[in-house]
Design a protein around this motif. Structure first.
Motif, PDB file in Angstrom:
ATOM      1  N   GLY A   1      26.929  88.875  61.064  1.00 45.37           N
ATOM      2  CA  GLY A   1      27.724  88.043  60.164  1.00 45.37           C
ATOM      3  C   GLY A   1      28.698  88.797  59.299  1.00 45.37           C
ATOM      4  O   GLY A   1      28.946  88.405  58.154  1.00 45.37           O
ATOM      5  N   GLY A   2      29.305  89.855  59.829  1.00 45.27           N
ATOM      6  CA  GLY A   2      30.179  90.695  59.024  1.00 45.27           C
ATOM      7  C   GLY A   2      31.403  89.981  58.481  1.00 45.27           C
ATOM      8  O   GLY A   2      31.810  90.207  57.337  1.00 45.27           O
ATOM      9  N   HIS A   3      31.997  89.108  59.280  1.00 41.88           N
ATOM     10  CA  HIS A   3      33.195  88.412  58.816  1.00 41.88           C
ATOM     11  C   HIS A   3      32.864  87.450  57.673  1.00 41.88           C
ATOM     12  O   HIS A   3      33.623  87.350  56.701  1.00 41.88           O
ATOM     13  CB  HIS A   3      33.859  87.666  59.974  1.00 41.88           C
ATOM     14  CG  HIS A   3      34.600  88.570  60.910  1.00 41.88           C
ATOM     15  ND1 HIS A   3      33.951  89.296  61.891  1.00 41.88           N
ATOM     16  CD2 HIS A   3      35.919  88.892  61.004  1.00 41.88           C
ATOM     17  CE1 HIS A   3      34.841  90.016  62.560  1.00 41.88           C
ATOM     18  NE2 HIS A   3      36.044  89.792  62.031  1.00 41.88           N
ATOM     19  N   ILE A   4      31.751  86.758  57.793  1.00 45.07           N
ATOM     20  CA  ILE A   4      31.350  85.856  56.709  1.00 45.07           C
ATOM     21  C   ILE A   4      30.971  86.662  55.474  1.00 45.07           C
ATOM     22  O   ILE A   4      31.320  86.302  54.341  1.00 45.07           O
ATOM     23  CB  ILE A   4      30.180  84.961  57.141  1.00 45.07           C
ATOM     24  CG1 ILE A   4      30.602  84.052  58.297  1.00 45.07           C
ATOM     25  CG2 ILE A   4      29.683  84.124  55.965  1.00 45.07           C
ATOM     26  CD1 ILE A   4      31.657  83.030  57.952  1.00 45.07           C
ATOM     27  N   GLY A   5      30.269  87.776  55.656  1.00 39.79           N
ATOM     28  CA  GLY A   5      29.900  88.612  54.521  1.00 39.79           C
ATOM     29  C   GLY A   5      31.124  89.088  53.754  1.00 39.79           C
ATOM     30  O   GLY A   5      31.171  89.023  52.516  1.00 39.79           O
ATOM     31  N   PHE A   6      32.134  89.548  54.484  1.00 39.11           N
ATOM     32  CA  PHE A   6      33.349  90.036  53.837  1.00 39.11           C
ATOM     33  C   PHE A   6      34.078  88.891  53.141  1.00 39.11           C
ATOM     34  O   PHE A   6      34.572  89.031  52.010  1.00 39.11           O
ATOM     35  CB  PHE A   6      34.266  90.695  54.861  1.00 39.11           C
ATOM     36  CG  PHE A   6      35.526  91.258  54.281  1.00 39.11           C
ATOM     37  CD1 PHE A   6      35.521  92.471  53.611  1.00 39.11           C
ATOM     38  CD2 PHE A   6      36.727  90.572  54.384  1.00 39.11           C
ATOM     39  CE1 PHE A   6      36.676  92.995  53.058  1.00 39.11           C
ATOM     40  CE2 PHE A   6      37.889  91.083  53.839  1.00 39.11           C
ATOM     41  CZ  PHE A   6      37.867  92.298  53.172  1.00 39.11           C
ATOM     42  N   ALA A   7      34.171  87.740  53.817  1.00 38.57           N
ATOM     43  CA  ALA A   7      34.856  86.590  53.218  1.00 38.57           C
ATOM     44  C   ALA A   7      34.156  86.132  51.946  1.00 38.57           C
ATOM     45  O   ALA A   7      34.802  85.822  50.934  1.00 38.57           O
ATOM     46  CB  ALA A   7      34.934  85.446  54.227  1.00 38.57           C
ATOM     47  N   MET A   8      32.833  86.104  51.972  1.00 32.96           N
ATOM     48  CA  MET A   8      32.093  85.636  50.791  1.00 32.96           C
ATOM     49  C   MET A   8      32.172  86.649  49.649  1.00 32.96           C
ATOM     50  O   MET A   8      32.274  86.268  48.479  1.00 32.96           O
ATOM     51  CB  MET A   8      30.640  85.356  51.164  1.00 32.96           C
ATOM     52  CG  MET A   8      30.455  84.147  52.074  1.00 32.96           C
ATOM     53  SD  MET A   8      30.897  82.570  51.290  1.00 32.96           S
ATOM     54  CE  MET A   8      32.606  82.398  51.842  1.00 32.96           C
ATOM     55  N   ASP A   9      32.123  87.933  49.973  1.00 37.13           N
ATOM     56  CA  ASP A   9      32.273  88.942  48.921  1.00 37.13           C
ATOM     57  C   ASP A   9      33.662  88.862  48.292  1.00 37.13           C
ATOM     58  O   ASP A   9      33.821  88.991  47.072  1.00 37.13           O
ATOM     59  CB  ASP A   9      32.035  90.344  49.492  1.00 37.13           C
ATOM     60  CG  ASP A   9      30.557  90.707  49.570  1.00 37.13           C
ATOM     61  OD1 ASP A   9      29.737  90.013  48.933  1.00 37.13           O
ATOM     62  OD2 ASP A   9      30.229  91.688  50.269  1.00 37.13           O
ATOM     63  N   GLY A  10      34.684  88.665  49.130  1.00 33.80           N
ATOM     64  CA  GLY A  10      36.031  88.534  48.591  1.00 33.80           C
ATOM     65  C   GLY A  10      36.210  87.258  47.796  1.00 33.80           C
ATOM     66  O   GLY A  10      36.829  87.256  46.723  1.00 33.80           O
ATOM     67  N   MET A  11      35.663  86.171  48.295  1.00 36.94           N
ATOM     68  CA  MET A  11      35.813  84.893  47.615  1.00 36.94           C
ATOM     69  C   MET A  11      35.130  84.904  46.259  1.00 36.94           C
ATOM     70  O   MET A  11      35.683  84.413  45.265  1.00 36.94           O
ATOM     71  CB  MET A  11      35.243  83.762  48.487  1.00 36.94           C
ATOM     72  CG  MET A  11      35.482  82.368  47.913  1.00 36.94           C
ATOM     73  SD  MET A  11      34.764  81.063  48.939  1.00 36.94           S
ATOM     74  CE  MET A  11      35.797  81.183  50.406  1.00 36.94           C
ATOM     75  N   LYS A  12      33.935  85.480  46.190  1.00 32.61           N
ATOM     76  CA  LYS A  12      33.230  85.444  44.910  1.00 32.61           C
ATOM     77  C   LYS A  12      33.962  86.278  43.855  1.00 32.61           C
ATOM     78  O   LYS A  12      33.953  85.933  42.664  1.00 32.61           O
ATOM     79  CB  LYS A  12      31.776  85.881  45.074  1.00 32.61           C
ATOM     80  CG  LYS A  12      31.527  87.341  45.389  1.00 32.61           C
ATOM     81  CD  LYS A  12      30.049  87.542  45.751  1.00 32.61           C
ATOM     82  CE  LYS A  12      29.707  89.008  45.868  1.00 32.61           C
ATOM     83  NZ  LYS A  12      28.326  89.221  46.372  1.00 32.61           N
ATOM     84  N   ASN A  13      34.636  87.338  44.284  1.00 36.79           N
ATOM     85  CA  ASN A  13      35.430  88.136  43.350  1.00 36.79           C
ATOM     86  C   ASN A  13      36.597  87.326  42.798  1.00 36.79           C
ATOM     87  O   ASN A  13      36.837  87.275  41.586  1.00 36.79           O
ATOM     88  CB  ASN A  13      35.933  89.390  44.080  1.00 36.79           C
ATOM     89  CG  ASN A  13      36.762  90.303  43.208  1.00 36.79           C
ATOM     90  OD1 ASN A  13      37.806  89.916  42.709  1.00 36.79           O
ATOM     91  ND2 ASN A  13      36.314  91.538  43.050  1.00 36.79           N
ATOM     92  N   ALA A  14      37.345  86.671  43.712  1.00 35.69           N
ATOM     93  CA  ALA A  14      38.512  85.898  43.288  1.00 35.69           C
ATOM     94  C   ALA A  14      38.112  84.696  42.444  1.00 35.69           C
ATOM     95  O   ALA A  14      38.798  84.346  41.477  1.00 35.69           O
ATOM     96  CB  ALA A  14      39.310  85.458  44.515  1.00 35.69           C
ATOM     97  N   VAL A  15      36.996  84.046  42.791  1.00 40.24           N
ATOM     98  CA  VAL A  15      36.544  82.871  42.039  1.00 40.24           C
ATOM     99  C   VAL A  15      36.056  83.279  40.654  1.00 40.24           C
ATOM    100  O   VAL A  15      36.343  82.596  39.651  1.00 40.24           O
ATOM    101  CB  VAL A  15      35.447  82.127  42.823  1.00 40.24           C
ATOM    102  CG1 VAL A  15      34.786  81.068  41.952  1.00 40.24           C
ATOM    103  CG2 VAL A  15      36.029  81.479  44.067  1.00 40.24           C
ATOM    104  N   ALA A  16      35.311  84.382  40.573  1.00 40.27           N
ATOM    105  CA  ALA A  16      34.820  84.833  39.258  1.00 40.27           C
ATOM    106  C   ALA A  16      35.986  85.154  38.331  1.00 40.27           C
ATOM    107  O   ALA A  16      35.883  84.971  37.105  1.00 40.27           O
ATOM    108  CB  ALA A  16      33.919  86.054  39.428  1.00 40.27           C
ATOM    109  N   ASN A  17      37.095  85.606  38.895  1.00 41.00           N
ATOM    110  CA  ASN A  17      38.266  85.869  38.071  1.00 41.00           C
ATOM    111  C   ASN A  17      38.822  84.597  37.439  1.00 41.00           C
ATOM    112  O   ASN A  17      39.458  84.658  36.385  1.00 41.00           O
ATOM    113  CB  ASN A  17      39.347  86.579  38.892  1.00 41.00           C
ATOM    114  CG  ASN A  17      39.297  88.082  38.707  1.00 41.00           C
ATOM    115  OD1 ASN A  17      39.585  88.589  37.634  1.00 41.00           O
ATOM    116  ND2 ASN A  17      38.905  88.802  39.753  1.00 41.00           N
TER     117      ASN A  17
END
Length: 521
Positions: free
Chosen positions: A333-349
């Motif tokens: 699940g590397g693509h989902i892992g990367f997408a979720m890590d990136g999304m949570k960073n942008a959303v927390a901002n």
């Protein structure tokens, strides 16, 4: 597509919105197309023929994972799928909620429908029966490292298909055996590869990622509207969002956020400063640059999530046309892992941005003439009134927790299962983190709706209908129906929960042109 229209599952491409609708209760149908069903059957028939010819297939005639070198006697091959979901029954943590469970089931069904998993049509039909009957496996959220697939959480789906473990039926927990019996559904007897096909994939992280994307996209729009209201309440300078200004930095998402702000604020390119600050503070002036990061990233996140959703992501892959068994690692699940890590960073901002806007709004040193803590109390009682002081503290707490959770999960791979799974994706943990951050950011947004509503009222209460831009006036009036002005101090938790429900149900629908906001109420 109407709310009652069924989502059709076959080998064609599905969207994030399809999974979100299934999660929300939309009915599901399995295609009755003869060619589609024949393709599914060919894979299962090919495996049956291999078994009759003494073929060796991982997870079918061998043990699992590091036990792939252990041959399984022919008379025990039929029991292997049962063993697989049984020994993976070790999940812990909070249970997935009904919407998340339906999203997971839909994601697994989508992958199996691609026709490369060697499963029977009967298995696909059983998943559809569970969804239609509202029988939702109780799936613990913790226990997956995201490769070899979401094994442990998906074991709960496999077990329920066979009438074991527990389900949620009408909000009540009952045994799967009882629920299937009452619904007239016969428990499934899994064929040789079907346990592996159900469990050895990315359905949990992908289903959760679909829900996370939908919530993130909505927050992008809502945070922009909140920023417009904050800018008005602070008597800000709308020149910061000028079209020419943004034309020289061509990030499309950022430019779209600036365009929304211009529309929300009724900006025409001419601002009478009347003593306004030449430059507002960053949380207002740079809001398009913050929100725009998420707006620009969402198309990439969509691509990664939808490609995973529309993939055959188990192992081995069964090629029914070439009659080959292909051993690989599509459960990763590397693509989902990367997408979720990136999304949570942008959303927390977004939370961080709104937290700073809140701090400006309540501080009389920076809010350009508004009362301290946005208190609406006048006269002698003003001395004992504290307005939104505590709400600002809560916003800081929620923001801090959201920011703390942005540590990327995908870099914390752990070698497991006798070093067979020696590099794993952690995609499911990343997806769970992202959903938790989304909860916190939505809480911050609910609080900011109260704050900007109060700020707009205080800024323009004397001539509200004339001074406030049309979009902001409509939004203000809608919020006012659920959370009126704070004149005397009062508890706010019930109003916050109500606003949260509205955020999570996407009650405010944003049209293509921002001057036409509408509520679903």
């Amino acid at each position: 597509m109407s709310a009652g229209e069924a989502i059709r599952f076959d080998d064609t491409r599905l969207s994030i919105e399809d999974i979100v609708r299934v999660a929300g209760g939309a009915p599901v149908v399995l295609s009755d197309d003869a060619a589609f069903r024949a393709r599914i059957a060919r894979g299962a028939d090919f495996l049956d023929r291999l078994l009759r010819e003494d073929g060796i297939v991982y997870g079918v005639t061998t043990g699992y994972g590091d036990s792939c070198t252990v041959p399984v006697p022919a008379h025990l091959v039929g029991e292997l799928p049962h063993q697989l979901y049984t020994y993976h029954g070790c999940g812990l943590g909070a249970l997935l909620d009904p919407a998340q469970t339906r999203a997971v089931m839909a994601a697994r069904l989508a992958s199996l429908c691609k026709g490369y998993s060697g499963v029977s049509v009967a298995l696909l039909e059983q998943i559809v029966r569970l969804l239609d009957a509202g029988l939702l496996p109780l799936i613990p959220s913790e226990g997956s490292v995201g490769a070899s697939g979401d094994l442990t959480p998906l074991s709960y789906l496999a077990a329920v298909l066979c009438g074991e473990r527990e389900v949620l039926r009408g909000g009540v927990q009952v045994s799967a055996a009882e629920a299937l019996r009452d619904a007239g559904i016969a428990p499934l007897r899994l064929r040789p590869k079907e346990g592996l096909a159900i469990m050895n994939g990315t359905a949990v992280m992908t289903g959760l990622a679909c829900l996370a994307w939908d919530r993130s996209a909505y927050l992008t729009r809502l945070c922009t509207r909140i920023t417009a209201m904050a800018s008005f309440a602070l008597d800000g300078n709308a020149d910061h969002f000028d079209e020419t200004l943004f034309s020289v930095k061509p990030h499309a998402g950022m430019q779209q956020v600036a365009a929304w702000l211009r529309e929300d604020l009724g900006y025409t390119g001419q601002v009478e400063r009347n003593g306004k600050r030449l430059q507002d503070r960053y949380s207002i002036r740079c809001a398009p640059h913050v929100i725009g990061v998420l707006a620009d990233a969402l198309p990439f996140f969509r691509s990664a999530i939808e490609n995973e959703l529309n993939s055959a992501n188990d192992n081995p892959i069964i090629d029914p046309d070439g009659e080959r068994v292909l051993h690989g690692g599509h459960f990763y699940g590397g693509h989902i892992g990367f997408a979720m890590d990136g999304m949570k960073n942008a959303v927390a901002n977004l939370a961080d941005l709104m937290d700073r806007q809140m701090a400006l709004l309540v501080d009389p040193r920076y809010n350009n003439g508004l009362p301290a803590n946005l208190s609406g109390t006048k006269g002698e009682r003003a001395a004992i009134s504290h307005g939104l002081k505590a709400l600002q503290i809560s916003v800081s707490a929620w923001t801090a927790e959201a920011l703390k959770l942005t540590m990327p999960a995908s870099v914390f791979s752990r070698s497991t299962e006798c070093h067979n799974q020696d590099k794993v994706s952690m995609g499911t943990i990343a997806a769970r983190d992202c959903l938790r951050i989304l909860e916190l950011v939505e809480q911050v947004a609910a609080a900011l709706l109260i704050a900007v509503r109060q700020g707009v009222w205080l800024r323009g209460q004397a001539t509200l209908s004339h001074r406030v831009p049309p979009v902001i006036r409509v939004m203000h009036e809608d919020i006012d129906c659920h959370c009126g002005p704070m004149i005397e101090d009062r508890r706010l938790d019930l109003e916050l929960r109500h606003l949260l429900d509205r955020i999570r149900s996407h009650a405010w629908q944003f049209d293509e042109r921002a001057e036409k906001p509408r509520s679903t109420d």
